[in-house]
Scaffold this motif. Structure first.
Motif, PDB file in Angstrom:
ATOM      1  N   GLY A  79       0.793  -1.225   0.000  1.00  0.00           N
ATOM      2  CA  GLY A  79       0.000   0.000   0.000  1.00  0.00           C
ATOM      3  C   GLY A  79       0.821   1.267   0.000  1.00  0.00           C
ATOM      4  O   GLY A  79       0.273   2.369  -0.095  1.00  0.00           O
ATOM      5  N   SER A  80       2.142   1.146   0.102  1.00  0.00           N
ATOM      6  CA  SER A  80       3.013   2.314   0.132  1.00  0.00           C
ATOM      7  C   SER A  80       3.663   2.522  -1.234  1.00  0.00           C
ATOM      8  O   SER A  80       3.956   1.568  -1.952  1.00  0.00           O
ATOM      9  CB  SER A  80       4.107   2.135   1.190  1.00  0.00           C
ATOM     10  N   ASN A  81       3.920   3.776  -1.556  1.00  0.00           N
ATOM     11  CA  ASN A  81       4.585   4.114  -2.815  1.00  0.00           C
ATOM     12  C   ASN A  81       6.070   4.380  -2.600  1.00  0.00           C
ATOM     13  O   ASN A  81       6.747   4.934  -3.458  1.00  0.00           O
ATOM     14  CB  ASN A  81       3.930   5.352  -3.447  1.00  0.00           C
ATOM     15  N   ILE A  82       6.601   3.979  -1.451  1.00  0.00           N
ATOM     16  CA  ILE A  82       7.995   4.243  -1.112  1.00  0.00           C
ATOM     17  C   ILE A  82       8.790   2.945  -1.055  1.00  0.00           C
ATOM     18  O   ILE A  82       8.338   1.950  -0.480  1.00  0.00           O
ATOM     19  CB  ILE A  82       8.103   4.986   0.232  1.00  0.00           C
ATOM     20  N   ARG A  83       9.961   2.996  -1.652  1.00  0.00           N
ATOM     21  CA  ARG A  83      10.898   1.878  -1.597  1.00  0.00           C
ATOM     22  C   ARG A  83      12.158   2.365  -0.898  1.00  0.00           C
ATOM     23  O   ARG A  83      12.660   3.463  -1.159  1.00  0.00           O
ATOM     24  CB  ARG A  83      11.225   1.403  -3.009  1.00  0.00           C
ATOM     25  N   GLY A  91      31.140   6.955   0.794  1.00  0.00           N
ATOM     26  CA  GLY A  91      31.607   6.108   1.875  1.00  0.00           C
ATOM     27  C   GLY A  91      30.741   6.108   3.115  1.00  0.00           C
ATOM     28  O   GLY A  91      31.002   5.329   4.051  1.00  0.00           O
ATOM     29  N   VAL A  92      29.718   6.944   3.169  1.00  0.00           N
ATOM     30  CA  VAL A  92      28.832   7.023   4.335  1.00  0.00           C
ATOM     31  C   VAL A  92      27.574   6.211   4.047  1.00  0.00           C
ATOM     32  O   VAL A  92      26.920   6.416   3.022  1.00  0.00           O
ATOM     33  CB  VAL A  92      28.455   8.483   4.657  1.00  0.00           C
ATOM     34  N   ARG A  93      27.243   5.305   4.952  1.00  0.00           N
ATOM     35  CA  ARG A  93      26.052   4.477   4.779  1.00  0.00           C
ATOM     36  C   ARG A  93      24.787   5.326   4.911  1.00  0.00           C
ATOM     37  O   ARG A  93      24.662   6.136   5.834  1.00  0.00           O
ATOM     38  CB  ARG A  93      26.033   3.353   5.818  1.00  0.00           C
ATOM     39  N   VAL A  94      23.866   5.128   3.986  1.00  0.00           N
ATOM     40  CA  VAL A  94      22.626   5.905   3.948  1.00  0.00           C
ATOM     41  C   VAL A  94      21.469   4.960   3.661  1.00  0.00           C
ATOM     42  O   VAL A  94      21.579   4.057   2.828  1.00  0.00           O
ATOM     43  CB  VAL A  94      22.697   6.995   2.851  1.00  0.00           C
ATOM     44  N   LEU A  95      20.352   5.146   4.365  1.00  0.00           N
ATOM     45  CA  LEU A  95      19.106   4.440   4.057  1.00  0.00           C
ATOM     46  C   LEU A  95      18.275   5.379   3.195  1.00  0.00           C
ATOM     47  O   LEU A  95      17.809   6.416   3.663  1.00  0.00           O
ATOM     48  CB  LEU A  95      18.368   4.072   5.341  1.00  0.00           C
ATOM     49  N   LEU A  96      18.127   5.016   1.922  1.00  0.00           N
ATOM     50  CA  LEU A  96      17.511   5.896   0.929  1.00  0.00           C
ATOM     51  C   LEU A  96      16.069   5.497   0.679  1.00  0.00           C
ATOM     52  O   LEU A  96      15.762   4.331   0.446  1.00  0.00           O
ATOM     53  CB  LEU A  96      18.300   5.827  -0.377  1.00  0.00           C
ATOM     54  N   TYR A  97      15.166   6.487   0.711  1.00  0.00           N
ATOM     55  CA  TYR A  97      13.744   6.284   0.438  1.00  0.00           C
ATOM     56  C   TYR A  97      13.392   7.007  -0.862  1.00  0.00           C
ATOM     57  O   TYR A  97      13.673   8.194  -1.007  1.00  0.00           O
ATOM     58  CB  TYR A  97      12.887   6.849   1.578  1.00  0.00           C
ATOM     59  N   GLU A  98      12.751   6.276  -1.779  1.00  0.00           N
ATOM     60  CA  GLU A  98      12.390   6.856  -3.078  1.00  0.00           C
ATOM     61  C   GLU A  98      10.967   6.476  -3.453  1.00  0.00           C
ATOM     62  O   GLU A  98      10.526   5.353  -3.161  1.00  0.00           O
ATOM     63  CB  GLU A  98      13.323   6.336  -4.170  1.00  0.00           C
ATOM     64  N   THR A 131      10.847   8.468   8.953  1.00  0.00           N
ATOM     65  CA  THR A 131      11.367   8.881   7.657  1.00  0.00           C
ATOM     66  C   THR A 131      10.546   8.294   6.510  1.00  0.00           C
ATOM     67  O   THR A 131      10.328   8.952   5.490  1.00  0.00           O
ATOM     68  CB  THR A 131      12.849   8.477   7.518  1.00  0.00           C
ATOM     69  N   ARG A 132      10.061   7.073   6.673  1.00  0.00           N
ATOM     70  CA  ARG A 132       9.228   6.474   5.626  1.00  0.00           C
ATOM     71  C   ARG A 132       7.906   7.237   5.509  1.00  0.00           C
ATOM     72  O   ARG A 132       7.409   7.485   4.401  1.00  0.00           O
ATOM     73  CB  ARG A 132       8.970   5.007   5.920  1.00  0.00           C
ATOM     74  N   GLU A 136       6.605   9.236   2.218  1.00  0.00           N
ATOM     75  CA  GLU A 136       5.314   8.860   1.645  1.00  0.00           C
ATOM     76  C   GLU A 136       4.402  10.071   1.502  1.00  0.00           C
ATOM     77  O   GLU A 136       3.843  10.331   0.423  1.00  0.00           O
ATOM     78  CB  GLU A 136       4.646   7.810   2.534  1.00  0.00           C
ATOM     79  N   GLU A 137       4.240  10.827   2.580  1.00  0.00           N
ATOM     80  CA  GLU A 137       3.286  11.929   2.560  1.00  0.00           C
ATOM     81  C   GLU A 137       3.767  13.111   1.725  1.00  0.00           C
ATOM     82  O   GLU A 137       2.956  13.864   1.178  1.00  0.00           O
ATOM     83  CB  GLU A 137       2.980  12.374   3.994  1.00  0.00           C
ATOM     84  N   LEU A 138       5.075  13.270   1.607  1.00  0.00           N
ATOM     85  CA  LEU A 138       5.610  14.382   0.834  1.00  0.00           C
ATOM     86  C   LEU A 138       5.943  13.986  -0.602  1.00  0.00           C
ATOM     87  O   LEU A 138       6.180  14.858  -1.445  1.00  0.00           O
ATOM     88  CB  LEU A 138       6.876  14.922   1.514  1.00  0.00           C
ATOM     89  N   ASP A 139       5.977  12.679  -0.874  1.00  0.00           N
ATOM     90  CA  ASP A 139       6.327  12.170  -2.208  1.00  0.00           C
ATOM     91  C   ASP A 139       7.694  12.696  -2.630  1.00  0.00           C
ATOM     92  O   ASP A 139       7.866  13.267  -3.712  1.00  0.00           O
ATOM     93  CB  ASP A 139       5.255  12.560  -3.232  1.00  0.00           C
TER      94      ASP A 139
END
Length: 406
Positions: A79-83, A91-98, A131-132, A136-139
């Motif tokens: 149901g979410s449009n975010i991956r 070199g810096v670890r990042v959790l990326l939401y798209e 963050t998810r 999601e809400e801001l797209d």
């Protein structure tokens, strides 16, 4: 039978004492708040017990335990449009939401997020619900930074990681379908401090695109005056062992962030505002100017004015290069006129309240468009605990502001 019963009763009394916190009248959902603080104290207690066996700071044990028990958030949710996915930015670890399905071919906005946790605990995964939801809400695309914690490397490691990741995001924005002119930074607590510091550094670099906005959620912004009106009020409301952040916990976090270790003299000096020299206090009264805090927030039975009666020449000589570093105390930067617009949140029941309020006042005086929201029933950490109405409301208003300004 009497001896075991006495021992069990004594242990239970000690545990209950450690878990207890006063709850001021204006805080809503008091039972839930007491339970929440109780859980925080319980896990701190577990970290302290582990310290007996491995000699690590209790908060480091707490973070190790959280990382071991916390499942990695799924890449997608039904149901979410975010991956989400793990990447590295220089070199810096990042959790990326798209966004999975983009609306049209135009680039979207981007937001770099720095998690809280007092520089000693926390991770992008721990902040995944927040963050998810924002993505999601801001797209938009959100990059949640896994900066180096102080238990591994002290200052300036976390700042350098944060800045390196931001620089990469600004330069490579188009690779993620992000408009480089619509990138903001955000963070809460320690992450709010990092967000403010990298905003200043990025704004000084003409080679980088200008940031669109800085979002600072109950940030720690200075280490020179640790007896602002909100510190004094927090002690009155919660005592030295109550509230979400105890006086000692804050001292440990600052100490480890700057030195990479716990030093009791350092922590004690912080507690009584005796970590700078008396001469510095007298020569720099603007750093201890409480007039930036509205009179209505200063007029409290606990308020005794600026605490400037004593000093520690030895500690000041040894550490003044840290205390005065704008990367440590961004509130004390003299010229703020080049910074982007700001959305700043403070909480009435938070010792850091006045850092946020004073920074907002200084930004406005420098001509920077600034929106300050002080939650009179809010408390430190509420953005990452959405089970409380005050947290849900704060997220709602943040989303509304970012929709208009990012």
């Amino acid at each position: 039978m009497k001896a075991p019963f006495f021992i069990i009763t004594l242990l239970l009394a000690i545990v209950l004492y450690r878990l207890y916190t006063p709850v001021p009248q204006d805080i809503d959902e008091k039972i839930k708040f007491r339970i929440f603080v109780g859980f925080v104290r319980f896990f701190e207690f577990i970290g302290s017990v582990m310290n007996l066996f491995n000699s690590k700071p209790a908060l480091q044990n707490l973070n190790d335990l959280a990382l071991a028990l916390q499942p990695h958030p799924p890449s997608t949710i039904e149901g979410s449009n975010i991956r989400s996915k793990v990447v590295t930015f220089d070199g810096v670890r990042v959790l990326l939401y798209e966004p999975i399905n983009r609306k049209g071919s135009e680039s979207v906005a981007g937001l770099m997020f720095y998690h809280g946790g007092g520089y000693m605990i926390g991770s992008p995964e721990a902040y995944d619900p927040l963050t998810r939801q924002l993505a999601e809400e801001l797209d938009i695309v959100i990059a949640s930074v896994d900066y180096c914690l102080a238990t591994k490397r002290q200052f300036p490691a976390a700042h350098e990681d944060s800045m390196r990741a931001l620089r990469y995001f600004l330069i490579h924005a188009s690779e993620f379908g992000v408009d480089p002119a619509r990138i903001g930074v955000a963070g809460d607590s320690a992450g709010g401090h990092l967000a403010a510091a990298v905003t200043q550094e990025a704004s000084d670099d003409p080679s980088l695109p200008r940031l669109k906005i800085q979002v600072l959620l109950y940030p720690l912004l200075q280490l020179l005056d640790l007896q602002t009106p909100s510190y004094q009020k927090y002690m009155y409301d919660f005592g030295s062992t109550g509230g979400v952040l105890t006086e000692r916990t804050l001292g440990i976090m600052r100490c480890v962030y700057l030195l990479g270790r716990i030093e009791e003299d350092f922590i004690t000096a912080f507690r009584v505002n005796n970590h700078t020299s008396l001469a510095f206090k007298k020569d720099n009264p603007t750093y201890y100017n409480h007039e930036l805090v509205p009179a209505g927030l200063r007029k409290h039975v606990s308020y005794k004015g600026p605490v400037m009666e004593d000093g520690n020449d030895e500690m000041w000589t040894k550490y003044k290069h840290l205390f005065q570093d704008p990367r440590v105390s961004p509130l004390m930067r003299k010229n703020l006129s080049s910074l982007p617009p700001a959305y700043i949140v403070s909480c009435q029941y938070d010792s850091l309240r006045d850092d946020a309020i004073m920074y907002a006042a200084r930004l406005e005086a420098a001509g920077i468009e600034t929106k300050l929201v002080n939650y009179y029933n809010g408390w430190h950490g509420m953005f990452n605990v959405p089970h409380f109405e005050v947290g849900r409301r704060a997220i709602k208003y943040l989303v509304q502001h970012l929709k208009r300004n990012l």
